[in-house]
Motif scaffolding. Structure first.
Motif, short mmCIF file in Angstrom:
data_model
loop_
_atom_site.label_atom_id
_atom_site.label_comp_id
_atom_site.label_asym_id
_atom_site.label_seq_id
_atom_site.Cartn_x
_atom_site.Cartn_y
_atom_site.Cartn_z
N TRP A 1 47.64 40.44 47.49
CA TRP A 1 47.40 39.24 46.91
C TRP A 1 47.08 39.28 45.43
O TRP A 1 47.66 38.60 44.56
N LEU A 2 46.12 40.07 45.18
CA LEU A 2 45.72 40.38 43.84
C LEU A 2 46.81 40.69 42.71
O LEU A 2 47.04 40.30 41.81
N LYS B 1 49.98 40.38 43.22
CA LYS B 1 50.90 39.38 43.04
C LYS B 1 50.56 38.30 41.89
O LYS B 1 51.17 37.46 41.66
N GLN B 2 49.17 38.44 41.44
CA GLN B 2 48.72 37.42 40.58
C GLN B 2 49.02 37.75 38.91
O GLN B 2 48.46 38.89 38.84
N LEU C 1 47.43 36.42 36.68
CA LEU C 1 46.13 36.75 35.99
C LEU C 1 45.55 37.81 36.23
O LEU C 1 44.65 38.28 35.23
N LEU D 1 36.74 34.47 40.22
CA LEU D 1 37.34 34.69 41.84
C LEU D 1 36.26 34.37 42.75
O LEU D 1 36.43 33.62 43.66
N LYS E 1 37.24 32.81 46.25
CA LYS E 1 38.07 33.92 46.85
C LYS E 1 37.17 35.24 46.86
O LYS E 1 37.61 36.24 45.85
#
Lengths: 305, 302
Positions: free
Chosen positions: B65-66, B68-69, B71, B262, B268
């Motif tokens: 997930w990370l 893909k960010q 940010l 986060l 998260k």
């Protein structure tokens, strides 16, 4: 200043007409003078870069709002006033935060120094294999970024109902400052000759007595510099306080003043500058009066760290 | 009681004493550093419910997930920019100032005391100072730029995505250059005089003296200082965060600031733990590289 002006005059005279001044006939002499001037200018620039922002903060803290917010600003205050400081302590919770920070920093320093002096002594005097591992563990803990630790520590404290308490914060501060205390003191204790306590023990002292009466006084300078270091990092700590304390009355200096910045603009710049001065003042005083210990501490904590 | 027995007794006491002296520290280190670190590592492979803290294993999902960010990647990039620029400029500036303070100049001692001042100043004060200096309405910086006709109207530097990080970098340089000066001066004060004299007799000029004598002499300290500064700058949270709270629009969000965001704003926790783990790995790699370099510098000196 006089000296520099003098040098500049000499240089201008001599570069225009070298023969006019008697002692400057050699071109290398002129070069040397120019070099000196350049060095002094650089020295002034280096000092200005370091202290001018702080000077500006200080003069702004003793200016009335009418001068801080004036269209034409003056460098020095025309009507110096302590009004900003009065507002800071009377209207805001700054005094309370300062007390909290003072209690926390003092408590942390005392506990850290006491515990790490004992451990550092044991680690420097007894060569057990397991103590080597403790040394490595200490270094690892010392290198660990607080931001990595803060989330797990938050949840542990939360489980024990210690979030939002000064006691919990004190515990955390002690835990996270211990590695640096231990690390700095260990190298210090290693430098104290073992013969000293052996002599005391031959004279009939137990080992603990030897530690307390002979070694601790020897280690005092190291303990003072480590103590100042621990005190000053705790005094200005922001991250843990901002996350573990949610109640404004229990807040510390850095985290408390940070709420001024995130809230809507309530206080004037003058008040904020007074806060800046008050937060820095204890550290500056420590530096001025105990510079010897402080600089030694920075060095040892850094080089051997 | 024979001598040997007595000796044995004595050692036993020593051992008990040593263990007693070490135990409180050991417990605190385990509880507040080692355990949280492992806990964070462990948590990075779980999905964590922020309200109940219920943990559900989800493998490397947090990392996926990370990654893909955008940010995450922009924060990593900002961290690299923040670390590299701050440490390199600091080092050059600190080296230059310490060489300057090593010269025979009047007022040298006062100057030495004064240039160390920024190192004392807490992050919150630095943030207040620069927010004040850069303020668009009363800030002295904008006024100066306007007086010199460099700009026509005040710029809100810290609210500007292009500028904000650069001013954080400037403040980082300002605060930590004294640390470099301190380290370099300590080393310069013990430089062997014979070395310099021998080089001078061989007709070395100032530049050659610096290049072949002073610089190699400083090199091991430079490496250690660089290592410490890199690690400390990389993990630095308070200066960066307090400047603009990670904004404007994440423009000053470095990895540590991202972890806070986060965990406590975006709730998260799994991905926050994953970011922390990545930071930890990057730090270990960094120190590894430097230690190799340090050993080389030590050898070169001989």
């Amino acid at each position: 200043m006089d000296r520099i002006c003098y040098d500049i005059n000499m240089a201008t005279i001599s570069s225009e007409n070298p023969t006019r001044t008697i002692n400057i006939t050699d071109p290398s002499h002129i070069l040397r003078i120019i070099r000196k001037i350049v060095l002094y200018i650089l020295l002034i620039l280096a000092v200005a870069w370091s202290v001018l922002p702080l000077f500006w903060v200080f003069v702004s803290s003793i200016k009335p709002d009418s001068e801080t917010y004036a269209f034409e600003q003056t460098i020095l205050p025309q009507h110096p006033t302590l009004q900003n400081y009065v507002t800071l302590f009377k209207v805001t919770r700054f005094g309370l935060w300062m007390r909290n920070s003072a209690v926390l920093s003092t408590g942390t320093t005392v506990v850290v120094i006491a515990l790490s002096a004992m451990a550092a002594y044991a680690m420097s005097r007894f060569r057990y294999r397991s103590f080597e591992w403790l040394g490595r563990l200490t270094l690892l803990a010392y290198m660990m970024p607080p931001i990595i630790l803060v989330v797990p520590i938050f949840f542990v404290l939360f489980k024990f109902g210690l979030t939002n308490t000064l006691m919990g914060l004190l515990l955390v501060y002690t835990g996270i400052r211990l590695p640096v205390g231990l690390w700095m003191l260990r190298s210090y204790f290693q430098g104290i000759p073992i013969e000293l306590e052996e002599a005391a023990m031959v004279d009939g002292a137990t080992r603990f007595q030897a530690f307390r009466k002979v070694i601790l006084p020897q280690a005092l300078p190291g303990m003072i510099s480590t103590g100042i270091f621990v005190f000053s990092v705790t005094w200005q700590e922001f991250l843990f306080a901002s996350i573990l304390i949610f109640n404004s009355q229990k807040q510390t200096l850095s985290a408390g003043v940070a709420t001024f910045l995130s809230e809507d603009w309530i206080y004037s710049w003058g008040v904020l500058m007074a806060a800046a001065v008050m937060i820095s003042l204890p550290l500056v005083l420590l530096y001025i009066f105990l510079q010897r210990y402080l600089v030694a501490g920075w060095g040892s904590g850094a080089v051997k760290g | 009681m024979t001598v040997q027995q007595r000796r044995k007794n004595f050692e036993l006491n020593d051992r008990t004493l040593a263990v007693m002296m070490v135990t409180p520290s050991l417990i605190l280190i385990l509880v507040f550093a080692i355990f949280p670190m492992l806990q964070g590592l462990y948590a990075s492979f779980f999905q964590i419910e922020p309200a109940t803290l219920a943990m559900k294993p989800n493998g490397i999902e947090n990392y996926r997930w990370l990654f893909k960010q955008p940010l995450f990647w922009s924060s990593l990039l900002r961290s690299l920019l923040w670390v590299s620029t701050t440490t390199v400029v600091q080092l050059i500036l600190g080296l230059a100032i310490s060489l300057l303070l090593h010269q025979e100049l009047k007022g040298r001692n006062i100057a030495r005391g004064l240039v160390l001042f920024p190192y004392l100043i807490p992050a919150i004060v630095i943030s207040l100072t620069w927010r004040f200096i850069l303020d668009p309405t009363m800030g002295v910086f904008n006024r100066m730029l306007m007086d010199f006709h460099l700009i026509n109207r005040p710029i809100a530097f810290l609210a500007n995505q292009k500028f904000a990080l650069w001013f954080v970098i400037l403040a980082g340089i300002w605060k930590y250059t004294p640390f470099i000066i301190l380290m370099m001066l300590a080393r310069l004060q013990v430089i062997p005089v014979e070395l310099e004299e021998a080089a001078r007799l061989d007709g070395a000029g100032p530049w050659q003296l610096f290049r072949y004598i002073t610089l190699p002499w400083l090199m091991p300290v430079i490496v250690v200082t660089l290592l410490l500064r890199t690690i400390w700058t990389f993990r630095q949270f308070d200066i960066v965060y307090l400047f603009a709270f990670g904004g404007p629009l994440f423009a000053t969000t470095t990895l540590p600031v991202l972890i806070r965001y986060l965990a406590f704003d975006a709730r998260k926790i799994g991905p926050a733990a994953a970011t922390a783990t990545i930071m930890l790995v990057l730090m270990l790699v960094l120190s590894w590289g430097y230690f190799g370099w340090y050993n080389k510098a030590e050898k070169n000196l001989e």
